[in-house]
Design an enzyme around this catalytic site. Sequence first.
Site, PDB file in Angstrom:
ATOM      1  N   ASN A 117      71.054  40.685  32.000  1.00  0.00           N
ATOM      2  CA  ASN A 117      70.438  40.452  33.219  1.00  0.00           C
ATOM      3  C   ASN A 117      70.750  41.595  34.314  1.00  0.00           C
ATOM      4  O   ASN A 117      69.821  42.382  34.816  1.00  0.00           O
ATOM      5  CB  ASN A 117      70.941  39.310  34.013  1.00  0.00           C
ATOM      6  CG  ASN A 117      70.405  38.314  33.207  1.00  0.00           C
ATOM      7  OD1 ASN A 117      69.572  38.302  31.987  1.00  0.00           O
ATOM      8  ND2 ASN A 117      70.654  36.902  33.374  1.00  0.00           N
ATOM      9  N   THR A 162      30.021  58.892  60.766  1.00  0.00           N
ATOM     10  CA  THR A 162      30.637  57.266  60.991  1.00  0.00           C
ATOM     11  C   THR A 162      29.581  56.394  60.318  1.00  0.00           C
ATOM     12  O   THR A 162      28.362  56.587  60.245  1.00  0.00           O
ATOM     13  CB  THR A 162      31.037  56.759  62.398  1.00  0.00           C
ATOM     14  OG1 THR A 162      29.585  56.801  63.079  1.00  0.00           O
ATOM     15  CG2 THR A 162      31.971  57.862  63.073  1.00  0.00           C
ATOM     16  N   HIS A 163      29.847  55.376  59.573  1.00  0.00           N
ATOM     17  CA  HIS A 163      28.861  54.402  59.001  1.00  0.00           C
ATOM     18  C   HIS A 163      28.078  55.398  57.916  1.00  0.00           C
ATOM     19  O   HIS A 163      27.054  55.064  57.636  1.00  0.00           O
ATOM     20  CB  HIS A 163      27.855  53.951  59.798  1.00  0.00           C
ATOM     21  CG  HIS A 163      28.696  53.024  61.056  1.00  0.00           C
ATOM     22  ND1 HIS A 163      29.190  51.923  60.870  1.00  0.00           N
ATOM     23  CD2 HIS A 163      28.968  53.631  62.289  1.00  0.00           C
ATOM     24  CE1 HIS A 163      29.866  51.587  62.062  1.00  0.00           C
ATOM     25  NE2 HIS A 163      29.570  52.531  62.906  1.00  0.00           N
ATOM     26  N   SER A 282      26.473  65.291  31.115  1.00  0.00           N
ATOM     27  CA  SER A 282      25.696  64.146  30.495  1.00  0.00           C
ATOM     28  C   SER A 282      25.588  64.602  28.883  1.00  0.00           C
ATOM     29  O   SER A 282      25.680  65.777  28.692  1.00  0.00           O
ATOM     30  CB  SER A 282      24.800  64.056  31.038  1.00  0.00           C
ATOM     31  OG  SER A 282      23.729  63.221  30.128  1.00  0.00           O
ATOM     32  N   LYS A 288      23.482  68.271  34.056  1.00  0.00           N
ATOM     33  CA  LYS A 288      24.174  67.638  34.797  1.00  0.00           C
ATOM     34  C   LYS A 288      25.633  68.262  34.901  1.00  0.00           C
ATOM     35  O   LYS A 288      26.079  68.788  33.974  1.00  0.00           O
ATOM     36  CB  LYS A 288      24.332  66.200  34.268  1.00  0.00           C
ATOM     37  CG  LYS A 288      22.973  65.415  34.299  1.00  0.00           C
ATOM     38  CD  LYS A 288      22.820  64.840  35.683  1.00  0.00           C
ATOM     39  CE  LYS A 288      23.544  63.655  35.823  1.00  0.00           C
ATOM     40  NZ  LYS A 288      23.376  63.074  37.228  1.00  0.00           N
ATOM     41  N   ASN A 290      29.020  66.534  36.665  1.00  0.00           N
ATOM     42  CA  ASN A 290      29.270  65.202  37.327  1.00  0.00           C
ATOM     43  C   ASN A 290      30.694  65.190  38.029  1.00  0.00           C
ATOM     44  O   ASN A 290      31.523  65.676  37.121  1.00  0.00           O
ATOM     45  CB  ASN A 290      28.898  63.938  36.376  1.00  0.00           C
ATOM     46  CG  ASN A 290      27.479  63.833  36.142  1.00  0.00           C
ATOM     47  OD1 ASN A 290      26.656  64.152  36.864  1.00  0.00           O
ATOM     48  ND2 ASN A 290      27.172  63.419  34.818  1.00  0.00           N
ATOM     49  N   GLU A 295      35.675  60.022  40.120  1.00  0.00           N
ATOM     50  CA  GLU A 295      35.372  58.750  40.144  1.00  0.00           C
ATOM     51  C   GLU A 295      36.649  57.982  39.455  1.00  0.00           C
ATOM     52  O   GLU A 295      36.751  56.801  39.820  1.00  0.00           O
ATOM     53  CB  GLU A 295      34.105  58.434  39.232  1.00  0.00           C
ATOM     54  CG  GLU A 295      32.784  59.244  40.077  1.00  0.00           C
ATOM     55  CD  GLU A 295      31.700  59.608  39.109  1.00  0.00           C
ATOM     56  OE1 GLU A 295      30.493  59.721  39.778  1.00  0.00           O
ATOM     57  OE2 GLU A 295      31.717  59.272  37.820  1.00  0.00           O
ATOM     58  N   TYR A 322      68.054  34.623  36.946  1.00  0.00           N
ATOM     59  CA  TYR A 322      67.334  35.257  36.104  1.00  0.00           C
ATOM     60  C   TYR A 322      66.305  34.266  35.295  1.00  0.00           C
ATOM     61  O   TYR A 322      66.696  33.138  34.981  1.00  0.00           O
ATOM     62  CB  TYR A 322      68.028  36.323  34.882  1.00  0.00           C
ATOM     63  CG  TYR A 322      67.204  36.766  33.930  1.00  0.00           C
ATOM     64  CD1 TYR A 322      66.838  37.971  34.359  1.00  0.00           C
ATOM     65  CD2 TYR A 322      66.803  36.231  32.856  1.00  0.00           C
ATOM     66  CE1 TYR A 322      65.948  38.850  33.337  1.00  0.00           C
ATOM     67  CE2 TYR A 322      65.750  36.757  31.992  1.00  0.00           C
ATOM     68  CZ  TYR A 322      65.331  38.151  32.363  1.00  0.00           C
ATOM     69  OH  TYR A 322      64.582  38.801  31.489  1.00  0.00           O
ATOM     70  N   GLN A 327      60.617  39.859  32.512  1.00  0.00           N
ATOM     71  CA  GLN A 327      60.191  40.972  31.754  1.00  0.00           C
ATOM     72  C   GLN A 327      58.792  41.371  31.892  1.00  0.00           C
ATOM     73  O   GLN A 327      58.684  42.604  31.600  1.00  0.00           O
ATOM     74  CB  GLN A 327      60.603  40.522  30.224  1.00  0.00           C
ATOM     75  CG  GLN A 327      60.388  41.241  29.042  1.00  0.00           C
ATOM     76  CD  GLN A 327      60.715  40.694  27.663  1.00  0.00           C
ATOM     77  OE1 GLN A 327      62.127  40.564  27.597  1.00  0.00           O
ATOM     78  NE2 GLN A 327      59.980  40.144  26.853  1.00  0.00           N
TER      79      GLN A 327
HETATM   80  N1  ARG Z   1      64.089  42.224  28.103  1.00  0.00           N
HETATM   81  C1  ARG Z   1      64.521  41.383  29.197  1.00  0.00           C
HETATM   82  C2  ARG Z   1      64.064  41.849  30.504  1.00  0.00           C
HETATM   83  O1  ARG Z   1      63.240  42.698  30.266  1.00  0.00           O
HETATM   84  C3  ARG Z   1      66.172  41.648  29.355  1.00  0.00           C
HETATM   85  C4  ARG Z   1      67.029  40.565  30.000  1.00  0.00           C
HETATM   86  C5  ARG Z   1      66.874  39.454  29.179  1.00  0.00           C
HETATM   87  N2  ARG Z   1      67.986  38.447  29.699  1.00  0.00           N
HETATM   88  C6  ARG Z   1      68.036  37.152  29.392  1.00  0.00           C
HETATM   89  N3  ARG Z   1      68.713  36.478  30.017  1.00  0.00           N
HETATM   90  N4  ARG Z   1      67.241  36.801  28.565  1.00  0.00           N
HETATM   91  O2  ARG Z   1      64.065  41.229  31.420  1.00  0.00           O
END
Ligand code: ARG
Length: 496
Positions: A117, A162-163, A282, A288, A290, A295, A322, A327
């Site tokens: 974590n 403007t506009h 094109s 063309k 473009n 874009e 956590y 993830q």
């Molecule tokens: N791959 C996990 C992430 O990106 C790492 C942490 C995983 N921790 C856990 N307690 N399962 O968050």
Amino acid sequence: MTEESARGGADGDESGVVRRDRFSGGPARSFLSSLAADERIFEADLEVDRAHTLMLAEQGIIDEETAGSILTALDAIEVAGHDSLPDGEDVHEAIETAVIERVGADGGKMHTARSRNDEVATCIRYRLREDVLDAIETTLALRGSLLDVADTHAETIMPGYTHLQPAQPTTVAHWALSYEGAVRRDTERLLEAYARINESPLGGAAFAGTTFDIDREFTASLLGFDGVVVNSMDAASSRDFLLETTQALSTHATTLSGLAEDLIIFANRGFVSLADDYSSTSSIMPQKKNPDTLELVRAVAGDAAGNVQGLTTTLKGLPRAYNRDLQRATTHAWETVDAAVEASEIAAGAIATAEWNADALAAEAGAGFSTATGVADLLAANGLPFRTAHELVATAAENSAEHGSADYDALDAAAEDILGEPLESHVDPDAVVDALDPAESVASRNSQGGPAPEATTPQLESGHDALGADESTHSELAAELETAHTALREEVNDYV
Ligand code: ARG
């Protein structure tokens, strides 16, 4: 805790894997895995592993010999690359498995006093710093391109809208500086986000800290962080840095989309000609040319806004500490930074290579009676109430032969109508003729921040000063990362 009790990170299993036992397979395996996406933080994870291992050794939590073997293994794993990693739920687990494969069970000591974590949070911040520095660099290049255009075109008259209707004449420099100011603020927002990314969560462990006598400041400095995220639950859980960065990038993408749109319109009207490198053609219409790149730049703002929305929605209401949702949060930031960097580079290149057609711009600068406000201002400056002046000019435009516009005679007729007197009893006729001229009209609007060349000169100077200062800050931040990286390498070399 003693070194003895730190032993057994892989519960003594010499087979060379992080043990998952009953959690090792099943249909959800690939759904759970972030290993492929984690390629982006492969190097970051190795650096974090090195810093953590060095700290464990310096604190006497693991012995120096074990630290040396782990650090040697990490170097070999780096050379082999992400693709050679053994299977794992994520890069953290796969690297740890690879270390254990090389070192034996003692390799499992690497994961003492931390959790995935705090590890993943540190890796994301470590990598994101580099990406944000890249993004900042592209904003600097774009500001440079815009300032070059403004330097060259301080006196190039163009229609302002403007506009999307002709409004008042201005200059290409004034237009370019309007975006330079916006992109400057985009740089500032990214620098502010950087400061909050640049704190280390490492040592927060799962969220509740650890019984080991760790030194969080030491790992933070080895990794080039400014300091630590102090509260260990905050350290492991918070992703507001990710949201703030993605928002700042999305804001920049929005600035770029307006710039792209303006250029698309200007190209359409023949005011600007894009370099072939930034145009496409094109497959059927051979004539063309473009503005496809612009874009696509315009569309990146939509992707970025979508990522902000996705990230916010994922983070909203997540309980401490956590949760695996995090993830899937990370990828929103990677996608956004990649797209924004690319769009910003393209915009800078398109601006730097575009050619402005001064004749076409001048021919259109007075279209739609764009000097009308200047004439009304002149009458007001000569004593008429502005509202009466406004009515007089509008009446002249309405009644003139060329409906919607007005020359001196039309204005004079309107003066007789509305004031019962000729125009020249209120104002010098030469001044009226000047006010009707787009170039004179621009030159007279010299209020602070206005389009007159004398008013754009200080804007240009401040743009160059700000760019120089931000370039220095960017270089210093990049150098700090490089210095930390070199210093960490030297510490590692003492062990391997
Ligand atoms: N791959 C996990 C992430 O990106 C790492 C942490 C995983 N921790 C856990 N307690 N399962 O968050």
